[in-house]
Design a protein around this motif. Structure first.
Motif, PDB file in Angstrom:
ATOM      1  N   THR A 135       0.844  -1.207   0.000  1.00  0.00           N
ATOM      2  CA  THR A 135       0.000   0.000   0.000  1.00  0.00           C
ATOM      3  C   THR A 135       0.870   1.245   0.000  1.00  0.00           C
ATOM      4  OG1 THR A 135      -1.799  -1.152   1.139  1.00  0.00           O
ATOM      5  CG2 THR A 135      -1.794   1.247   1.272  1.00  0.00           C
ATOM      6  N   ALA A 136       1.933   1.230   0.799  1.00  0.00           N
ATOM      7  CA  ALA A 136       2.839   2.384   0.865  1.00  0.00           C
ATOM      8  C   ALA A 136       3.485   2.661  -0.497  1.00  0.00           C
ATOM      9  CB  ALA A 136       3.909   2.155   1.932  1.00  0.00           C
ATOM     10  N   VAL A 137       3.855   1.603  -1.203  1.00  0.00           N
ATOM     11  CA  VAL A 137       4.445   1.773  -2.540  1.00  0.00           C
ATOM     12  C   VAL A 137       3.440   2.442  -3.469  1.00  0.00           C
ATOM     13  CG1 VAL A 137       5.235   0.527  -4.610  1.00  0.00           C
ATOM     14  CG2 VAL A 137       6.081  -0.139  -2.347  1.00  0.00           C
ATOM     15  N   SER A 138       2.229   1.948  -3.446  1.00  0.00           N
ATOM     16  CA  SER A 138       1.182   2.496  -4.308  1.00  0.00           C
ATOM     17  C   SER A 138       0.878   3.956  -3.964  1.00  0.00           C
ATOM     18  CB  SER A 138      -0.079   1.638  -4.172  1.00  0.00           C
ATOM     19  OG  SER A 138      -1.054   2.045  -5.081  1.00  0.00           O
ATOM     20  N   LEU A 139       0.762   4.256  -2.673  1.00  0.00           N
ATOM     21  CA  LEU A 139       0.479   5.630  -2.247  1.00  0.00           C
ATOM     22  C   LEU A 139       1.619   6.585  -2.627  1.00  0.00           C
ATOM     23  CD1 LEU A 139      -1.160   5.038   1.239  1.00  0.00           C
ATOM     24  CD2 LEU A 139      -2.296   5.744  -0.887  1.00  0.00           C
ATOM     25  N   LYS A 140       2.840   6.132  -2.443  1.00  0.00           N
ATOM     26  CA  LYS A 140       3.997   6.967  -2.803  1.00  0.00           C
ATOM     27  C   LYS A 140       3.998   7.233  -4.308  1.00  0.00           C
ATOM     28  CE  LYS A 140       7.770   9.142  -1.780  1.00  0.00           C
ATOM     29  NZ  LYS A 140       7.734  10.361  -0.979  1.00  0.00           N
ATOM     30  N   ALA A 141       3.736   6.196  -5.089  1.00  0.00           N
ATOM     31  CA  ALA A 141       3.674   6.370  -6.545  1.00  0.00           C
ATOM     32  C   ALA A 141       2.553   7.333  -6.916  1.00  0.00           C
ATOM     33  CB  ALA A 141       3.471   5.020  -7.228  1.00  0.00           C
ATOM     34  N   GLY A 142       1.418   7.226  -6.240  1.00  0.00           N
ATOM     35  CA  GLY A 142       0.306   8.152  -6.486  1.00  0.00           C
ATOM     36  C   GLY A 142       0.702   9.585  -6.180  1.00  0.00           C
ATOM     37  N   GLY A 143       1.465   9.784  -5.111  1.00  0.00           N
ATOM     38  CA  GLY A 143       1.943  11.121  -4.769  1.00  0.00           C
ATOM     39  C   GLY A 143       2.890  11.679  -5.811  1.00  0.00           C
ATOM     40  N   ILE A 144       3.748  10.820  -6.339  1.00  0.00           N
ATOM     41  CA  ILE A 144       4.690  11.242  -7.386  1.00  0.00           C
ATOM     42  C   ILE A 144       3.922  11.644  -8.641  1.00  0.00           C
ATOM     43  CG2 ILE A 144       6.505  10.418  -8.957  1.00  0.00           C
ATOM     44  CD1 ILE A 144       7.475   8.671  -6.532  1.00  0.00           C
ATOM     45  N   VAL A 145       2.920  10.842  -8.999  1.00  0.00           N
ATOM     46  CA  VAL A 145       2.095  11.121 -10.172  1.00  0.00           C
ATOM     47  C   VAL A 145       1.303  12.418  -9.977  1.00  0.00           C
ATOM     48  CG1 VAL A 145       0.041  10.290 -11.395  1.00  0.00           C
ATOM     49  CG2 VAL A 145       1.941   8.739 -10.969  1.00  0.00           C
ATOM     50  N   ALA A 146       0.700  12.572  -8.787  1.00  0.00           N
ATOM     51  CA  ALA A 146      -0.113  13.764  -8.508  1.00  0.00           C
ATOM     52  C   ALA A 146       0.725  15.035  -8.556  1.00  0.00           C
ATOM     53  CB  ALA A 146      -0.800  13.634  -7.151  1.00  0.00           C
ATOM     54  N   ALA A 147       1.957  14.942  -8.080  1.00  0.00           N
ATOM     55  CA  ALA A 147       2.850  16.108  -8.062  1.00  0.00           C
ATOM     56  C   ALA A 147       3.567  16.307  -9.391  1.00  0.00           C
ATOM     57  CB  ALA A 147       3.878  15.959  -6.935  1.00  0.00           C
ATOM     58  N   ARG A 148       3.349  15.378 -10.324  1.00  0.00           N
ATOM     59  CA  ARG A 148       3.978  15.460 -11.648  1.00  0.00           C
ATOM     60  C   ARG A 148       5.500  15.489 -11.553  1.00  0.00           C
ATOM     61  NH1 ARG A 148      -1.062  15.296 -12.177  1.00  0.00           N
ATOM     62  NH2 ARG A 148      -2.386  16.654 -13.390  1.00  0.00           N
ATOM     63  N   ARG A 149       6.043  14.700 -10.616  1.00  0.00           N
ATOM     64  CA  ARG A 149       7.500  14.681 -10.416  1.00  0.00           C
ATOM     65  C   ARG A 149       8.217  13.713 -11.346  1.00  0.00           C
ATOM     66  NH1 ARG A 149       6.396  14.532  -4.488  1.00  0.00           N
ATOM     67  NH2 ARG A 149       7.212  12.427  -4.577  1.00  0.00           N
TER      68      ARG A 149
END
Length: 185
Positions: free
Chosen positions: A141-155
């Motif tokens: 879950t942490a991996v998925s959430l972190k990836a979602g944060g990266i995607v949301a921030a367009r990093r």
């Protein structure tokens, strides 16, 4: 609420005031206050709406299959797409301490509820002990959430994040399956 979302996304959180909403809608500030509550109430409602939309779409995608691995892949891909579309607004809203605090218990309850069927599957049918199942679920879950944060921030480019995240998640699922089969032997 759409107007409030547009203001936050285009001009930032500070630009969103009840006075401005009232002016742009063409009603009194009192009417805005009566219908939406305080600014914090409005921000919480916006966050709840985003979270509910993400979860509804995730569940709809997952329901397309009964195969465990495919469901995990669909859930991960769906979440990342939703994070790309809805994540920027949600990230802004959840950075507001009052919103974060107001939604804390709801989010914990929702996460617990979402993980429960996964934990049951891993422990009852999957042959995994509770602690291992809980640790594996938390890590993935942490991996998925972190990836979602990266995607949301367009990093990073979406396809790259999606590929890396999905590879890690599916490796974790394969590891869980292997561990469970060893425990059942």
């Amino acid at each position: 609420m759409k107007l409030a979302e547009r203001i936050v996304l285009s001009e930032g959180l500070k630009a969103l005031t009840l006075r401005r909403l009232a002016k742009e809608i063409g009603i009194s500030e009192t009417q805005v206050n009566n219908s939406m509550g305080s600014r914090t109430d409005l921000l919480c409602s916006m966050a709840r709406r985003e979270i509910a939309a993400i979860e509804t779409r995730r569940q709809k995608r997952v329901s397309r299959s009964s195969d465990h691995r495919l469901r995990v892949a669909l859930s991960t891909i769906g979440y990342l797409h939703e994070a790309a579309a809805r994540g920027p607004l949600l990230k802004i809203l959840l950075r507001v301490p009052e919103v974060k605090s107001a939604l804390r218990e709801e989010r914990i309850e929702a996460a617990t509820s979402a993980r429960a069927p996964i934990l049951r599957k891993l422990t009852s049918g999957g042959g995994m002990d509770w602690q291992t199942a809980k640790a594996s679920t938390a890590a993935l879950t942490a991996v998925s959430l972190k990836a979602g944060g990266i995607v949301a921030a367009r990093r990073a480019p979406f396809p790259m994040v999606e590929q890396i995240c999905l590879t890690i998640i599916m490796a974790g699922v394969a590891s869980d399956d292997e561990l469970a089969s060893r425990n059942q032997s």
